[in-house]
Write a protein that holds these residues in place. Structure first.
Motif, PDB file in Angstrom:
ATOM      1  N   LEU A  89       1.329  -1.383  -0.280  1.00 52.84           N
ATOM      2  CA  LEU A  89      -0.329   0.134  -0.705  1.00 52.84           C
ATOM      3  C   LEU A  89       0.802   1.627   0.284  1.00 52.84           C
ATOM      4  CD1 LEU A  89      -2.781  -1.091   2.326  1.00 52.84           C
ATOM      5  CD2 LEU A  89      -3.061  -1.261  -0.442  1.00 52.84           C
ATOM      6  N   ASP A  90       1.718   1.323   1.192  1.00 56.03           N
ATOM      7  CA  ASP A  90       2.540   2.695   1.117  1.00 56.03           C
ATOM      8  C   ASP A  90       3.182   2.868  -0.630  1.00 56.03           C
ATOM      9  OD1 ASP A  90       2.372   2.712   3.645  1.00 56.03           O
ATOM     10  OD2 ASP A  90       4.718   1.808   3.971  1.00 56.03           O
ATOM     11  N   ALA A  91       4.168   1.503  -1.275  1.00 57.17           N
ATOM     12  CA  ALA A  91       4.872   1.401  -2.637  1.00 57.17           C
ATOM     13  C   ALA A  91       3.652   2.107  -3.909  1.00 57.17           C
ATOM     14  CB  ALA A  91       5.425   0.714  -3.195  1.00 57.17           C
ATOM     15  N   GLN A  92       1.976   1.881  -3.119  1.00 56.96           N
ATOM     16  CA  GLN A  92       1.634   1.718  -4.408  1.00 56.96           C
ATOM     17  C   GLN A  92       1.241   3.295  -4.196  1.00 56.96           C
ATOM     18  OE1 GLN A  92      -3.007   0.303  -3.205  1.00 56.96           O
ATOM     19  NE2 GLN A  92      -3.110   0.129  -5.936  1.00 56.96           N
ATOM     20  N   LYS A  93       0.861   4.132  -2.591  1.00 57.80           N
ATOM     21  CA  LYS A  93       0.973   5.958  -2.717  1.00 57.80           C
ATOM     22  C   LYS A  93       1.957   6.316  -3.216  1.00 57.80           C
ATOM     23  CE  LYS A  93       0.485   8.920   0.684  1.00 57.80           C
ATOM     24  NZ  LYS A  93       0.640   9.308   2.147  1.00 57.80           N
ATOM     25  N   GLU A  94       3.045   5.416  -3.284  1.00 56.58           N
ATOM     26  CA  GLU A  94       4.489   6.438  -3.667  1.00 56.58           C
ATOM     27  C   GLU A  94       4.278   6.647  -5.134  1.00 56.58           C
ATOM     28  OE1 GLU A  94       6.364   8.062  -2.112  1.00 56.58           O
ATOM     29  OE2 GLU A  94       5.713   7.550   0.113  1.00 56.58           O
ATOM     30  N   LEU A  95       3.888   5.413  -5.748  1.00 52.41           N
ATOM     31  CA  LEU A  95       3.737   5.432  -7.707  1.00 52.41           C
ATOM     32  C   LEU A  95       2.754   6.382  -7.984  1.00 52.41           C
ATOM     33  CD1 LEU A  95       4.457   4.401 -10.086  1.00 52.41           C
ATOM     34  CD2 LEU A  95       3.040   2.230 -10.355  1.00 52.41           C
ATOM     35  N   GLN A  96       1.506   6.173  -7.074  1.00 55.38           N
ATOM     36  CA  GLN A  96       0.867   7.134  -7.687  1.00 55.38           C
ATOM     37  C   GLN A  96       0.652   8.594  -7.545  1.00 55.38           C
ATOM     38  OE1 GLN A  96      -2.129   6.084  -8.858  1.00 55.38           O
ATOM     39  NE2 GLN A  96      -2.778   7.690  -9.206  1.00 55.38           N
ATOM     40  N   GLU A  97       1.481   9.009  -6.228  1.00 56.26           N
ATOM     41  CA  GLU A  97       1.778  10.603  -6.092  1.00 56.26           C
ATOM     42  C   GLU A  97       2.888  11.234  -7.335  1.00 56.26           C
ATOM     43  OE1 GLU A  97       3.503  11.140  -2.027  1.00 56.26           O
ATOM     44  OE2 GLU A  97       1.340  10.521  -1.476  1.00 56.26           O
ATOM     45  N   ARG A  98       3.703  10.012  -7.976  1.00 60.09           N
ATOM     46  CA  ARG A  98       5.092   9.835  -8.562  1.00 60.09           C
ATOM     47  C   ARG A  98       3.858  10.147  -9.768  1.00 60.09           C
ATOM     48  NH1 ARG A  98      10.828   9.828  -9.259  1.00 60.09           N
ATOM     49  NH2 ARG A  98      10.395  10.746 -11.962  1.00 60.09           N
ATOM     50  N   LEU A  99       2.473   9.582 -10.569  1.00 58.85           N
ATOM     51  CA  LEU A  99       1.958   9.473 -11.418  1.00 58.85           C
ATOM     52  C   LEU A  99       1.038  10.906 -12.206  1.00 58.85           C
ATOM     53  CD1 LEU A  99       1.134   5.883 -11.800  1.00 58.85           C
ATOM     54  CD2 LEU A  99       2.620   6.942 -13.731  1.00 58.85           C
ATOM     55  N   GLU A 100       0.725  11.109 -10.733  1.00 55.85           N
ATOM     56  CA  GLU A 100      -0.177  12.117 -10.439  1.00 55.85           C
ATOM     57  C   GLU A 100       1.181  13.626 -11.029  1.00 55.85           C
ATOM     58  OE1 GLU A 100      -1.622  12.600  -6.929  1.00 55.85           O
ATOM     59  OE2 GLU A 100      -2.578  10.882  -7.064  1.00 55.85           O
ATOM     60  N   SER A 101       2.461  13.187  -9.863  1.00 59.33           N
ATOM     61  CA  SER A 101       3.279  14.593 -11.292  1.00 59.33           C
ATOM     62  C   SER A 101       3.445  14.865 -12.585  1.00 59.33           C
ATOM     63  CB  SER A 101       4.247  13.907  -9.587  1.00 59.33           C
ATOM     64  OG  SER A 101       5.642  15.575 -10.779  1.00 59.33           O
ATOM     65  N   ILE A 102       3.245  12.993 -12.838  1.00 62.93           N
ATOM     66  CA  ILE A 102       3.853  12.835 -13.937  1.00 62.93           C
ATOM     67  C   ILE A 102       3.095  13.668 -15.270  1.00 62.93           C
ATOM     68  CG2 ILE A 102       4.200  11.751 -16.288  1.00 62.93           C
ATOM     69  CD1 ILE A 102       5.981  10.091 -14.090  1.00 62.93           C
ATOM     70  N   ASN A 103       1.497  13.380 -14.327  1.00 57.16           N
ATOM     71  CA  ASN A 103       0.166  14.337 -14.847  1.00 57.16           C
ATOM     72  C   ASN A 103       0.524  15.259 -15.099  1.00 57.16           C
ATOM     73  OD1 ASN A 103      -2.480  14.254 -16.151  1.00 57.16           O
ATOM     74  ND2 ASN A 103      -3.161  13.976 -14.431  1.00 57.16           N
ATOM     75  N   GLU A 104       0.272  16.151 -14.338  1.00 56.44           N
ATOM     76  CA  GLU A 104       1.057  17.444 -13.970  1.00 56.44           C
ATOM     77  C   GLU A 104       2.034  18.301 -15.037  1.00 56.44           C
ATOM     78  OE1 GLU A 104       1.699  19.055  -9.755  1.00 56.44           O
ATOM     79  OE2 GLU A 104      -0.728  17.519  -9.265  1.00 56.44           O
ATOM     80  N   ALA A 105       2.694  17.425 -15.159  1.00 54.55           N
ATOM     81  CA  ALA A 105       3.953  18.394 -16.563  1.00 54.55           C
ATOM     82  C   ALA A 105       3.647  17.942 -17.501  1.00 54.55           C
ATOM     83  CB  ALA A 105       4.955  17.395 -16.033  1.00 54.55           C
ATOM     84  N   ILE A 106       2.077  16.863 -18.178  1.00 55.64           N
ATOM     85  CA  ILE A 106       1.997  16.560 -19.536  1.00 55.64           C
ATOM     86  C   ILE A 106       0.695  17.395 -19.157  1.00 55.64           C
ATOM     87  CG2 ILE A 106       0.104  15.298 -20.848  1.00 55.64           C
ATOM     88  CD1 ILE A 106       2.193  13.191 -19.230  1.00 55.64           C
ATOM     89  N   SER A 107      -0.167  18.315 -18.241  1.00 52.27           N
ATOM     90  CA  SER A 107      -1.222  18.452 -18.625  1.00 52.27           C
ATOM     91  C   SER A 107      -1.179  20.420 -18.398  1.00 52.27           C
ATOM     92  CB  SER A 107      -1.796  18.246 -17.115  1.00 52.27           C
ATOM     93  OG  SER A 107      -2.746  17.188 -16.860  1.00 52.27           O
ATOM     94  N   GLU A 108       0.018  20.551 -18.198  1.00 45.18           N
ATOM     95  CA  GLU A 108       0.189  21.883 -17.905  1.00 45.18           C
ATOM     96  C   GLU A 108       0.062  22.939 -19.328  1.00 45.18           C
ATOM     97  OE1 GLU A 108       3.863  25.091 -16.277  1.00 45.18           O
ATOM     98  OE2 GLU A 108       3.279  22.606 -16.112  1.00 45.18           O
ATOM     99  N   PRO A 109       0.802  22.282 -20.326  1.00 40.86           N
ATOM    100  CA  PRO A 109       0.633  22.850 -21.356  1.00 40.86           C
ATOM    101  C   PRO A 109      -0.489  22.798 -21.859  1.00 40.86           C
ATOM    102  CG  PRO A 109       1.773  21.512 -21.706  1.00 40.86           C
ATOM    103  CD  PRO A 109       1.642  21.154 -20.468  1.00 40.86           C
TER     104      PRO A 109
END
Length: 124
Positions: A89-109
């Motif tokens: 569950l901890d690893a899943q949370k960390e991966l989800q947070e990383r993917l959200e950060s990547i999503n934000e980087a893609i979504s911004e422009p």
């Protein structure tokens, strides 16, 4: 297909490959494999699903009780307290947070939530 579309698909594959090489993804995969290989954890997962299914069925028929809710909560707590499951569950949370950060980087422009809304229509 246009050259631009081909390039975007190539970039998408490269992004997927890069994500698969992150420490967060590696930790998630290792934790997932540990959970899948542990008979005790798998038994507890099955127990949780059985209790949850009884609750869902009882809700559909109007027979859900507070006792059944407590059973579901207890089964979930028992499952989540297992060290391998907690690691997962901890690893899943960390991966989800990383993917959200990547999503934000893609979504911004793009001025859209790429991961959440890019395919949707008429969302408010």
């Amino acid at each position: 297909m246009s050259v631009q579309t081909d390039r975007l698909e190539t970039l998408g594959r490269e992004l997927g490959d890069a994500i698969a090489k992150t420490p967060e993804y590696d930790a998630f995969e290792r934790a997932k494999a540990a959970v899948e290989a542990d008979d005790e954890v798998q038994s507890q997962i099955a127990e949780f699903h059985a209790v949850r299914d009884r609750y869902v069925q009882a809700r559909k028929t109007g027979g859900a009780t507070q006792e059944l809710v407590r059973e579901v909560q207890s089964a979930q707590e028992d499952l989540h307290s297992m060290p391998k499951m907690a690691d997962y569950l901890d690893a899943q949370k960390e991966l989800q947070e990383r993917l959200e950060s990547i999503n934000e980087a893609i979504s911004e422009p793009l001025a859209v939530d790429f991961g959440g809304e890019a395919g949707g229509c008429c969302q408010e």
